[in-house]
Design a protein around this motif. Structure first.
Motif, short mmCIF file in Angstrom:
data_model
loop_
_atom_site.label_atom_id
_atom_site.label_comp_id
_atom_site.label_asym_id
_atom_site.label_seq_id
_atom_site.Cartn_x
_atom_site.Cartn_y
_atom_site.Cartn_z
N MET A 89 8.92 6.90 15.91
CA MET A 89 7.77 7.66 16.38
C MET A 89 7.14 8.46 15.26
SD MET A 89 7.53 10.57 19.41
CE MET A 89 8.70 9.69 20.44
N GLY A 90 7.97 9.17 14.49
CA GLY A 90 7.45 10.01 13.41
C GLY A 90 6.74 9.20 12.34
N LEU A 91 7.33 8.07 11.96
CA LEU A 91 6.69 7.22 10.95
C LEU A 91 5.39 6.62 11.47
CD1 LEU A 91 9.86 5.41 9.54
CD2 LEU A 91 8.43 7.07 8.32
N GLY A 92 5.40 6.24 12.74
CA GLY A 92 4.17 5.71 13.33
C GLY A 92 3.06 6.75 13.37
N PHE A 93 3.41 7.99 13.73
CA PHE A 93 2.42 9.07 13.75
C PHE A 93 1.91 9.37 12.34
CE2 PHE A 93 4.00 11.27 17.92
CZ PHE A 93 3.66 10.12 18.62
N TRP A 94 2.79 9.32 11.38
CA TRP A 94 2.38 9.55 9.99
C TRP A 94 1.43 8.45 9.54
CZ3 TRP A 94 6.31 9.67 5.28
CH2 TRP A 94 5.65 10.17 4.16
N GLY A 95 1.75 7.22 9.91
CA GLY A 95 0.87 6.11 9.57
C GLY A 95 -0.52 6.26 10.16
N LEU A 143 1.89 -9.49 6.94
CA LEU A 143 1.64 -9.40 5.50
C LEU A 143 0.15 -9.49 5.19
CD1 LEU A 143 2.87 -9.21 2.67
CD2 LEU A 143 3.03 -11.71 2.65
N ILE A 144 -0.56 -10.33 5.94
CA ILE A 144 -2.01 -10.44 5.74
C ILE A 144 -2.70 -9.12 6.10
CG2 ILE A 144 -4.11 -11.57 6.61
CD1 ILE A 144 -2.42 -14.13 6.86
N VAL A 145 -2.26 -8.49 7.20
CA VAL A 145 -2.83 -7.19 7.58
C VAL A 145 -2.54 -6.16 6.50
CG1 VAL A 145 -2.71 -5.31 9.26
CG2 VAL A 145 -2.65 -7.68 10.05
N LEU A 146 -1.33 -6.22 5.93
CA LEU A 146 -0.93 -5.25 4.93
C LEU A 146 -1.58 -5.49 3.57
CD1 LEU A 146 2.92 -5.08 5.61
CD2 LEU A 146 1.29 -3.24 6.00
N SER A 147 -1.98 -6.71 3.28
CA SER A 147 -2.36 -7.09 1.91
C SER A 147 -3.44 -6.21 1.27
CB SER A 147 -2.79 -8.56 1.87
OG SER A 147 -3.91 -8.79 2.71
N PRO A 148 -4.51 -5.82 1.99
CA PRO A 148 -5.49 -4.95 1.32
C PRO A 148 -4.90 -3.60 0.92
CG PRO A 148 -6.43 -5.94 3.29
CD PRO A 148 -4.96 -6.20 3.34
N ARG A 162 -3.31 4.78 1.25
CA ARG A 162 -3.24 3.71 2.23
C ARG A 162 -2.02 2.83 2.00
NH1 ARG A 162 -9.27 1.70 3.79
NH2 ARG A 162 -8.00 0.59 5.32
N THR A 163 -1.60 2.69 0.75
CA THR A 163 -0.36 1.96 0.48
C THR A 163 0.81 2.67 1.14
OG1 THR A 163 -1.21 1.13 -1.63
CG2 THR A 163 1.19 1.11 -1.31
N LEU A 164 0.86 4.00 1.00
CA LEU A 164 1.90 4.78 1.66
C LEU A 164 1.82 4.59 3.17
CD1 LEU A 164 4.17 6.90 1.65
CD2 LEU A 164 2.38 8.68 1.64
N GLY A 165 0.59 4.60 3.71
CA GLY A 165 0.41 4.40 5.14
C GLY A 165 0.95 3.07 5.61
N ALA A 166 0.72 2.01 4.81
CA ALA A 166 1.23 0.69 5.16
C ALA A 166 2.75 0.67 5.16
CB ALA A 166 0.68 -0.35 4.18
N THR A 169 4.15 2.84 8.14
CA THR A 169 3.90 2.19 9.43
C THR A 169 4.81 1.00 9.63
OG1 THR A 169 1.57 2.87 9.31
CG2 THR A 169 2.13 1.17 10.90
N LEU A 170 5.01 0.21 8.59
CA LEU A 170 5.94 -0.91 8.69
C LEU A 170 7.37 -0.40 8.87
CD1 LEU A 170 6.30 -3.95 8.64
CD2 LEU A 170 6.51 -3.84 6.16
N GLY A 171 7.70 0.70 8.19
CA GLY A 171 9.01 1.31 8.40
C GLY A 171 9.20 1.77 9.84
#
Length: 313
Positions: A89-95, A143-148, A162-166, A169-171
């Motif tokens: 939950m926390g990682l998702g909210f951070w994302g 991976l395609i969603v994450l690629s940009p 945004r890299t951190l966000g990706a 969120t994946l975490g």
């Protein structure tokens, strides 16, 4: 209380309602993260969890399950599930604070795919080649969603926020998948109502422990929004639990993907975030893989039923 009569249409409706409620809740979380409010994820977790508890208790009272719904034989199992679920939950909210709204929802679709892998690793479930290939297709979509966000897009220049966000969120999706593994173990001995309640209690306590790490004093509007996330979270959980009481999982589960349409609309209307072709293509692959897995599991379930009936004298 007797189990309700199976009603597929009611199950589908409740699932769609739960998806809608959770998507709106996520949009409110993002709104309290952005702009001047800047509410940290730990504080959001606390409000989301604490104000869900009264809703869940009222539901148990209404179902006359309060006395049995809160009892547990595996307190530590609930604690471990609560730890990993709160991390999700926390990682998702951070994302949500770091990425466009539709992208967070799309990356979250990795969770049920990862459950397949984790179930084979930790529960010893047999994963056949067909299902594994669909999982790989879905993860390719992720991976395609994450690629940009990872510097593979048209510009080739990474945005580190945004890299951190990706990554977070994946975490969060990975933690959510692991939480489902804990739930699969718990449901063998525990009631769903107890799992839902004790998770809310655990995540409330863990969210409160983040108080020394930078909580903010919200204004009245932000405070009301934070309280609303908890109420919506409790209502959404009730709708979700009830959906699977009325309809088979293989029928109800695909309607999770209604959230993709909702997230694109909300992202554009509330946050001015247009869904990119790359994100939509990747999300489509994830949704396709997930629906094929669900369809295949349904077919296998029907075949097993026919075999059992054939063997019955």
């Amino acid at each position: 209380m007797n189990a309700p009569v199976e009603s597929p249409l009611r199950g589908i409706l409740l699932k769609c309602l739960s998806v809608t409620v959770f998507t709106i809740m996520a949009a409110i979380v993002k709104a309290t993260s952005d702009g001047g409010a800047g509410v940290p994820a730990g504080q959001q977790v606390f409000f989301r969890s604490f104000f869900a508890i009264p809703v869940i208790l009222l539901w148990l009272v209404w179902r006359r399950e309060l006395s049995v719904g809160l009892s547990t034989f595996r307190p530590m199992g609930h604690f471990y599930r609560g730890m990993i679920g709160t991390a999700a939950m926390g990682l998702g909210f951070w994302g949500l604070a770091l990425l466009p709204f539709p992208e967070v929802i799309a990356i979250g679709y990795a969770s049920p795919l990862l459950v397949v892998i984790f179930a084979a690793m930790f529960l010893g479930e047999n994963v056949r080649l067909f299902r594994l290939s669909m999982v790989m297709l879905g993860l390719l979509g992720v991976l395609i969603v994450l690629s940009p966000q990872l510097g593979f897009g048209a510009s080739g220049v990474p945005d580190y926020q945004r890299t951190l966000g990706a990554v977070v969120t994946l975490g969060g999706a990975c933690c959510a998948a692991l939480a489902q593994i804990f739930v699969r173990k718990l449901v063998q001995e525990e009631r769903i109502s107890a799992i839902v309640f004790w998770f809310s209690v655990t995540s409330t306590v863990l969210g409160l422990l983040t108080l020394p790490f930078g909580w903010v004093m919200p204004d009245v509007q932000t405070l009301l929004l934070l309280v609303t996330t908890g109420i919506l979270g409790g209502i959404g959980q009730i709708f979700l639990t009830s959906a699977y009481r009325y309809g088979e999982a293989s029928l109800v589960a695909p309607f999770e993907y209604v959230s993709m349409v909702l997230s694109v609309a909300i992202g554009w209307y509330l946050f001015g975030e247009a869904a990119t072709p790359t994100m939509l293509f990747g999300a489509s692959l994830v949704i396709l893989a997930g629906m094929i897995i669900i369809w295949r599991e349904r077919q296998l379930g029907l075949e097993r039923r026919r075999q059992r009936k054939a063997m019955t004298p």
